[in-house]
Design an enzyme around this catalytic site. Structure first.
Site, mmCIF file in Angstrom:
data_model
loop_
_atom_site.group_PDB
_atom_site.id
_atom_site.type_symbol
_atom_site.label_atom_id
_atom_site.label_comp_id
_atom_site.label_asym_id
_atom_site.label_seq_id
_atom_site.Cartn_x
_atom_site.Cartn_y
_atom_site.Cartn_z
ATOM 1 N N PHE A 114 0.830 -1.232 0.000
ATOM 2 C CA PHE A 114 0.000 0.000 0.000
ATOM 3 C C PHE A 114 0.858 1.274 0.000
ATOM 4 O O PHE A 114 0.626 2.208 0.786
ATOM 5 C CB PHE A 114 -0.958 0.041 1.204
ATOM 6 C CG PHE A 114 -2.083 -0.953 1.179
ATOM 7 C CD1 PHE A 114 -2.410 -1.671 0.039
ATOM 8 C CD2 PHE A 114 -2.849 -1.165 2.331
ATOM 9 C CE1 PHE A 114 -3.460 -2.581 0.033
ATOM 10 C CE2 PHE A 114 -3.904 -2.068 2.334
ATOM 11 C CZ PHE A 114 -4.202 -2.780 1.188
ATOM 12 N N ASN A 179 -0.129 -8.112 1.721
ATOM 13 C CA ASN A 179 1.110 -7.396 2.059
ATOM 14 C C ASN A 179 0.973 -6.433 3.227
ATOM 15 O O ASN A 179 1.891 -5.671 3.512
ATOM 16 C CB ASN A 179 1.635 -6.656 0.824
ATOM 17 C CG ASN A 179 1.869 -7.615 -0.320
ATOM 18 O OD1 ASN A 179 2.491 -8.652 -0.123
ATOM 19 N ND2 ASN A 179 1.336 -7.303 -1.491
ATOM 20 N N ASN A 248 -8.316 -10.833 -5.332
ATOM 21 C CA ASN A 248 -7.002 -10.219 -5.197
ATOM 22 C C ASN A 248 -5.923 -11.247 -5.599
ATOM 23 O O ASN A 248 -6.244 -12.263 -6.212
ATOM 24 C CB ASN A 248 -6.821 -9.776 -3.730
ATOM 25 C CG ASN A 248 -5.984 -8.520 -3.631
ATOM 26 O OD1 ASN A 248 -4.905 -8.442 -4.222
ATOM 27 N ND2 ASN A 248 -6.465 -7.541 -2.880
#
Ligand SMILES: Cc1cc2nc3c(=O)[nH]c(=O)nc-3n(C[C@H](O)[C@H](O)[C@H](O)COP(=O)(O)O)c2cc1C
Length: 339
Positions: A114, A179, A248
């Site tokens: 991110f 992540n 995802n």
């Protein structure tokens, strides 16, 4: 043309070539070299979540995390563009290298974490895109900052929701990035129910405040078991969610473990995730049927791949990795060959 450009781009480290491709795209757009791909919405448009999409093919989240290239990317012919994941505060993401191409498997592993300039900056970029003439369908994908604990994740999602609400056609709640430590735990049981009920309450109050209803989609991982799909479906239905985005990236590296970079930490996307995500879509469709529409994503690199997801029950699809390997012509080819 793209094949030649790709040969050059693939000589560079993956993240450098990603940045260069987007930089070249915005220059080309600024000097008027990008002509929009003409589609005929009379033939291709579809209404999903109460929104009329000019066509079923969208750009998946993660390519334009800060919404800096919305207008240029929309000219590839996408029926919708999803930007983000964006977090309340800017954050750098994981140390580089964190993005790896695996061309032999037409795959990508990323552990970006991110990296983004924060939601205020994204909103400024959305306004710039609209000023520049972007009038397409925009999704804003929201997440939580790394410094926010998973227990406090709800507060970050509510900040994202409030900030994005006025500017988005739909908002995606990303609870499936591999992540951000612990994020995927939000997909299960009471944690999911608690998150979705808080989100729904906030959506209702924002809809009164802004006098418009902005649908909310929940984005999930392809690594869910059939039992977990059943549980998530029940929670989505109980909380009246507007859409599901499946899927995802995957944590399963079996398909690439003997290839260069195949053992890097992070989420795997592209061809190896294609059938996994189609399976998850079909499984979700069994429970959600016509009540909650599904946006299918994972490994789409041809019209046949897109069609498989639509046949499995998706109402719309998105692409990311396929665009890296096939180039922007992929969108036109898919549009030409699906109904
Ligand atoms: C480099 C990279 C970054 C990504 N970042 C995000 C992200 O920030 N938020 C998100 O919801 N998905 C993100 N994704 C996942 C994609 O949106 C998509 O769900 C996944 O890659 C499967 O589709 P694909 O095989 O077409 O790439 C990312 C994917 C890649 C390859």
């Amino acid at each position: 043309m793209y094949k030649l450009f790709r040969r050059f781009l693939f000589l560079l480290p993956a993240e450098a070539s990603h940045d260069l491709a987007l930089f070249s795209l915005s220059i080309a757009n600024k000097v008027g070299l990008l002509r929009p791909i003409q589609t005929n919405p009379d033939h291709t448009s579809v209404t999903v979540m109460g929104i009329k999409f000019p066509n079923k093919i969208g750009l998946a989240a993660g390519l334009d995390k800060n919404g800096k290239h919305i207008h240029a990317l929309s000219k590839f012919g996408f029926g919708f563009v999803e930007v983000g994941t964006v977090t309340p505060l800017a954050q750098p993401g994981n140390p580089k290298p964190r993005l790896f191409r695996i061309p032999k498997a037409r795959a990508i592993i990323n552990r970006m974490g991110f990296n983004n300039h924060g939601i205020d900056n994204l909103i400024q970029n959305v306004n710039l895109a609209k000023d520049a003439g972007f009038d397409g369908i925009l999704g804003i994908n929201i997440g939580k900052n790394l410094i926010t604990t998973v227990e406090d994740a709800v507060s970050d999602y509510l900040i994202g929701l409030r900030q994005a609400y006025f500017y988005a056609d739909y908002i995606t709640v990303n609870i499936s990035s591999p992540n951000t430590p612990g994020l995927r735990s939000l997909q299960y049981g009471e944690e999911l129910d608690h998150l979705l009920s808080r989100i729904k309450t906030e959506q209702m109050s924002l809809s009164l405040q802004f006098k418009k209803y902005v649908p909310i989609a929940i984005k999930v991982a392809p690594d869910l078991s059939d039992e977990e799909v059943k549980d998530v479906s029940a929670t989505l239905l109980a909380n009246n969610m507007d859409a599901l985005i499946a899927t995802n990236t995957t944590l399963s590296k079996k398909a690439v473990d003997d290839l260069n970079h195949g053992d890097e930490a992070g989420g795997l996307s592209g061809e190896p995730v294609r059938d996994m995500s189609t399976r998850v879509i079909a499984e979700f469709h069994k429970y959600l049927k016509d009540q909650i529409p599904i946006i299918g994503v994972g490994g789409i690199a041809s019209a046949a791949d897109a069609k498989a997801k639509l046949d499995a029950g998706a109402a719309l699809v998105q692409v990311y990795s396929g665009l890296i390997y096939e180039g922007p012509g992929l969108i036109r080819r898919i549009l030409k060959n699906i109904d």
